[in-house]
Write a protein that holds these residues in place. Sequence first.
Motif, PDB file in Angstrom:
ATOM      1  N   HIS A  76      81.133  22.216   8.314  1.00  0.00           N
ATOM      2  CA  HIS A  76      80.387  23.366   7.801  1.00  0.00           C
ATOM      3  C   HIS A  76      81.163  24.657   8.005  1.00  0.00           C
ATOM      4  O   HIS A  76      81.343  25.466   7.065  1.00  0.00           O
ATOM      5  N   ILE A  77      81.655  24.907   9.197  1.00  0.00           N
ATOM      6  CA  ILE A  77      82.339  26.167   9.505  1.00  0.00           C
ATOM      7  C   ILE A  77      83.628  26.304   8.713  1.00  0.00           C
ATOM      8  O   ILE A  77      83.915  27.365   8.141  1.00  0.00           O
ATOM      9  N   GLU A 110      81.517  33.160   4.962  1.00  0.00           N
ATOM     10  CA  GLU A 110      80.927  33.771   6.150  1.00  0.00           C
ATOM     11  C   GLU A 110      81.619  35.097   6.478  1.00  0.00           C
ATOM     12  O   GLU A 110      80.969  36.058   6.900  1.00  0.00           O
ATOM     13  N   GLU A 111      82.915  35.152   6.276  1.00  0.00           N
ATOM     14  CA  GLU A 111      83.646  36.398   6.527  1.00  0.00           C
ATOM     15  C   GLU A 111      83.160  37.501   5.592  1.00  0.00           C
ATOM     16  O   GLU A 111      82.965  38.647   6.009  1.00  0.00           O
ATOM     17  N   ARG A 112      82.941  37.152   4.332  1.00  0.00           N
ATOM     18  CA  ARG A 112      82.433  38.145   3.377  1.00  0.00           C
ATOM     19  C   ARG A 112      81.026  38.583   3.751  1.00  0.00           C
ATOM     20  O   ARG A 112      80.690  39.765   3.645  1.00  0.00           O
ATOM     21  N   ARG A 113      80.174  37.642   4.169  1.00  0.00           N
ATOM     22  CA  ARG A 113      78.812  37.987   4.597  1.00  0.00           C
ATOM     23  C   ARG A 113      78.845  38.966   5.768  1.00  0.00           C
ATOM     24  O   ARG A 113      78.099  39.939   5.803  1.00  0.00           O
ATOM     25  N   ARG A 114      79.697  38.693   6.734  1.00  0.00           N
ATOM     26  CA  ARG A 114      79.773  39.544   7.918  1.00  0.00           C
ATOM     27  C   ARG A 114      80.267  40.936   7.561  1.00  0.00           C
ATOM     28  O   ARG A 114      79.802  41.934   8.104  1.00  0.00           O
ATOM     29  N   ASN A 115      81.216  41.021   6.638  1.00  0.00           N
ATOM     30  CA  ASN A 115      81.754  42.329   6.254  1.00  0.00           C
ATOM     31  C   ASN A 115      80.723  43.181   5.531  1.00  0.00           C
ATOM     32  O   ASN A 115      80.765  44.411   5.601  1.00  0.00           O
ATOM     33  N   ARG A 116      79.781  42.515   4.826  1.00  0.00           N
ATOM     34  CA  ARG A 116      78.785  43.283   4.070  1.00  0.00           C
ATOM     35  C   ARG A 116      77.537  43.606   4.883  1.00  0.00           C
ATOM     36  O   ARG A 116      76.764  44.475   4.501  1.00  0.00           O
ATOM     37  N   GLN A 165      85.153  28.441  17.112  1.00  0.00           N
ATOM     38  CA  GLN A 165      85.608  28.405  15.720  1.00  0.00           C
ATOM     39  C   GLN A 165      85.166  29.658  14.958  1.00  0.00           C
ATOM     40  O   GLN A 165      85.882  30.144  14.072  1.00  0.00           O
ATOM     41  N   ARG A 166      83.990  30.187  15.302  1.00  0.00           N
ATOM     42  CA  ARG A 166      83.495  31.390  14.638  1.00  0.00           C
ATOM     43  C   ARG A 166      84.339  32.624  14.987  1.00  0.00           C
ATOM     44  O   ARG A 166      84.335  33.603  14.249  1.00  0.00           O
ATOM     45  N   TRP A 167      85.050  32.590  16.107  1.00  0.00           N
ATOM     46  CA  TRP A 167      85.834  33.748  16.527  1.00  0.00           C
ATOM     47  C   TRP A 167      86.805  34.212  15.436  1.00  0.00           C
ATOM     48  O   TRP A 167      87.044  35.392  15.251  1.00  0.00           O
ATOM     49  N   PHE A 168      87.310  33.260  14.667  1.00  0.00           N
ATOM     50  CA  PHE A 168      88.333  33.587  13.680  1.00  0.00           C
ATOM     51  C   PHE A 168      87.753  34.265  12.441  1.00  0.00           C
ATOM     52  O   PHE A 168      88.503  34.823  11.631  1.00  0.00           O
ATOM     53  N   THR A 169      86.432  34.204  12.276  1.00  0.00           N
ATOM     54  CA  THR A 169      85.812  34.900  11.145  1.00  0.00           C
ATOM     55  C   THR A 169      84.956  36.075  11.597  1.00  0.00           C
ATOM     56  O   THR A 169      84.616  36.933  10.795  1.00  0.00           O
ATOM     57  N   ALA A 170      84.604  36.135  12.869  1.00  0.00           N
ATOM     58  CA  ALA A 170      83.689  37.175  13.345  1.00  0.00           C
ATOM     59  C   ALA A 170      84.334  38.552  13.297  1.00  0.00           C
ATOM     60  O   ALA A 170      83.730  39.534  12.874  1.00  0.00           O
ATOM     61  N   ARG A 171      85.592  38.639  13.768  1.00  0.00           N
ATOM     62  CA  ARG A 171      86.308  39.914  13.781  1.00  0.00           C
ATOM     63  C   ARG A 171      85.491  41.024  14.428  1.00  0.00           C
ATOM     64  O   ARG A 171      85.299  42.110  13.870  1.00  0.00           O
ATOM     65  N   ARG A 172      84.999  40.724  15.609  1.00  0.00           N
ATOM     66  CA  ARG A 172      84.205  41.685  16.359  1.00  0.00           C
ATOM     67  C   ARG A 172      84.875  41.945  17.689  1.00  0.00           C
ATOM     68  O   ARG A 172      85.696  41.143  18.148  1.00  0.00           O
ATOM     69  N   VAL A 206      76.828  18.683   3.793  1.00  0.00           N
ATOM     70  CA  VAL A 206      76.917  19.139   2.399  1.00  0.00           C
ATOM     71  C   VAL A 206      75.847  20.186   2.113  1.00  0.00           C
ATOM     72  O   VAL A 206      76.102  21.209   1.469  1.00  0.00           O
ATOM     73  N   VAL A 207      74.635  19.937   2.617  1.00  0.00           N
ATOM     74  CA  VAL A 207      73.530  20.871   2.390  1.00  0.00           C
ATOM     75  C   VAL A 207      73.841  22.239   2.995  1.00  0.00           C
ATOM     76  O   VAL A 207      73.580  23.279   2.379  1.00  0.00           O
ATOM     77  N   THR A 208      74.403  22.257   4.198  1.00  0.00           N
ATOM     78  CA  THR A 208      74.670  23.553   4.852  1.00  0.00           C
ATOM     79  C   THR A 208      75.740  24.348   4.121  1.00  0.00           C
ATOM     80  O   THR A 208      75.670  25.579   4.065  1.00  0.00           O
ATOM     81  N   VAL A 209      76.737  23.662   3.580  1.00  0.00           N
ATOM     82  CA  VAL A 209      77.747  24.380   2.787  1.00  0.00           C
ATOM     83  C   VAL A 209      77.097  25.023   1.569  1.00  0.00           C
ATOM     84  O   VAL A 209      77.346  26.188   1.246  1.00  0.00           O
ATOM     85  N   PHE A 210      76.247  24.266   0.889  1.00  0.00           N
ATOM     86  CA  PHE A 210      75.533  24.796  -0.279  1.00  0.00           C
ATOM     87  C   PHE A 210      74.593  25.922   0.134  1.00  0.00           C
ATOM     88  O   PHE A 210      74.499  26.955  -0.538  1.00  0.00           O
ATOM     89  N   PHE A 211      73.901  25.739   1.253  1.00  0.00           N
ATOM     90  CA  PHE A 211      72.952  26.741   1.735  1.00  0.00           C
ATOM     91  C   PHE A 211      73.680  28.028   2.110  1.00  0.00           C
ATOM     92  O   PHE A 211      73.183  29.135   1.886  1.00  0.00           O
ATOM     93  N   ASN A 212      74.861  27.924   2.705  1.00  0.00           N
ATOM     94  CA  ASN A 212      75.660  29.098   3.051  1.00  0.00           C
ATOM     95  C   ASN A 212      76.015  29.881   1.785  1.00  0.00           C
ATOM     96  O   ASN A 212      76.006  31.119   1.765  1.00  0.00           O
ATOM     97  N   ARG A 213      76.320  29.156   0.733  1.00  0.00           N
ATOM     98  CA  ARG A 213      76.641  29.802  -0.544  1.00  0.00           C
ATOM     99  C   ARG A 213      75.415  30.526  -1.107  1.00  0.00           C
ATOM    100  O   ARG A 213      75.534  31.644  -1.613  1.00  0.00           O
ATOM    101  N   LEU A 214      74.235  29.903  -0.998  1.00  0.00           N
ATOM    102  CA  LEU A 214      73.018  30.557  -1.470  1.00  0.00           C
ATOM    103  C   LEU A 214      72.739  31.837  -0.686  1.00  0.00           C
ATOM    104  O   LEU A 214      72.308  32.846  -1.254  1.00  0.00           O
TER     105      LEU A 214
END
Length: 396
Positions: free
Chosen positions: A37-38, A45-51, A86-93, A206-214
């Motif tokens: 999933h990650i 997820e990186e785009r979501r966090r930036n917005r 694993q989230r550390w690489f996208t969090a950028r906090r 598979v569902v979580t990847v799709f759900f993340n996109r939604l």
Amino acid sequence: MELAAVVGFAAAFTVAATPDGTDWLRFAILAAGATVHIQLTQRQEERRRNRTKTVLIDLIAVWVFPAILVLPATLAVLLVVLIRVQRWFTARRPPHNFIFSSISHSLAAALAGLSYASLHPQDWHSVTALGSLREFGLVLIAAAVYEGVQVLYVGGILALSGPRPTVRTVLGSKADNLLEAITTGLGAVTAVLLVTMPPTVVIMAVVTVFFNRLAELDQLQDDVVTDPKTGLLNMRGWSESAERALERISRADGNLAMLMIDLDHFKWINDSFGHPAGDDVLGAVAKALGEVTRPADIVGRFGGEEFLVLLPDADAAAAQVAAERVRNTIAHLRIDTTDKRGAQTTITDRTTSIGVAVFPLHAATLASLMQAADAAVYEAKENGRNQVRFARPVTQ
């Protein structure tokens, strides 16, 4: 807060069962699903966090919550740690913020697992139809503890750290919390699959990847109708909402009022303090409008230093009260900002000219209401500013 978390971890780990082979197998399945999933949603997820400007609702509950229900607390916390690494690489906090939020997830998992285990759940393989109602209730309790700990731990700090915290900035919007509830619900489904048919957990990946996109698409839709500087509706979003409200009021033969709010001498703020200070003023006014209007009112940024507020089910008298409340609130704002040289300063005593138009007294369409309110604003400015003026009644 971190010292308090140590106490919570100690309480959970002391009574946690020693992991056996089945526990480690289930842990491996959840860790693998979370990793898939990650890794597949890293860019999204990186785009979501930036917005995101306020609370970010992470989607890891799909994997953490089943660990709470079927694994010892030690493994549930270990899973959170693996996910957060694993989230550390996208969090950028900043590291201290990231560690703090990681502890909040871990503590929530530990205490939720402790609470669930203390209620003595049955083996799901042998549960009866009637007994499943009790087990479902226990799952709901665990979910409430999991969400409640995060709200208290993170929301409490956000409330204390902000000068004027709001429910949205501390807890997130209704849509954010609905997303969190759905994600936790998917986690409960994952737990059932993990216990009864472990290979089917791949479906949840598979569902979580799709759900993340939604979730990203929903956020993009919000961005289309949101003003980036103030967080209010932009003209597109405001007009769409206002048109729907006007149609409803028109069918019910009701009243509706519009306030057009123009900040007096706004150019002077930009010239004297700089444009960043002007943006701070716009943000402070937007926040104030959200606090002094009703939930049903529609607030938006018209452009520049102008704002619009639509007041459904408000006649002229109610509009007068609302407009004066807005004017007085803005006049008493103390806006902490910086000057052109970056030094701290406070902007106060800002005045506002407000034009009011009422449906159907002053106009019958949204466009004509805006035109009437705009004319009233100009009349207020021509008569000395810092006042409320009503539009002229429409002539038959």
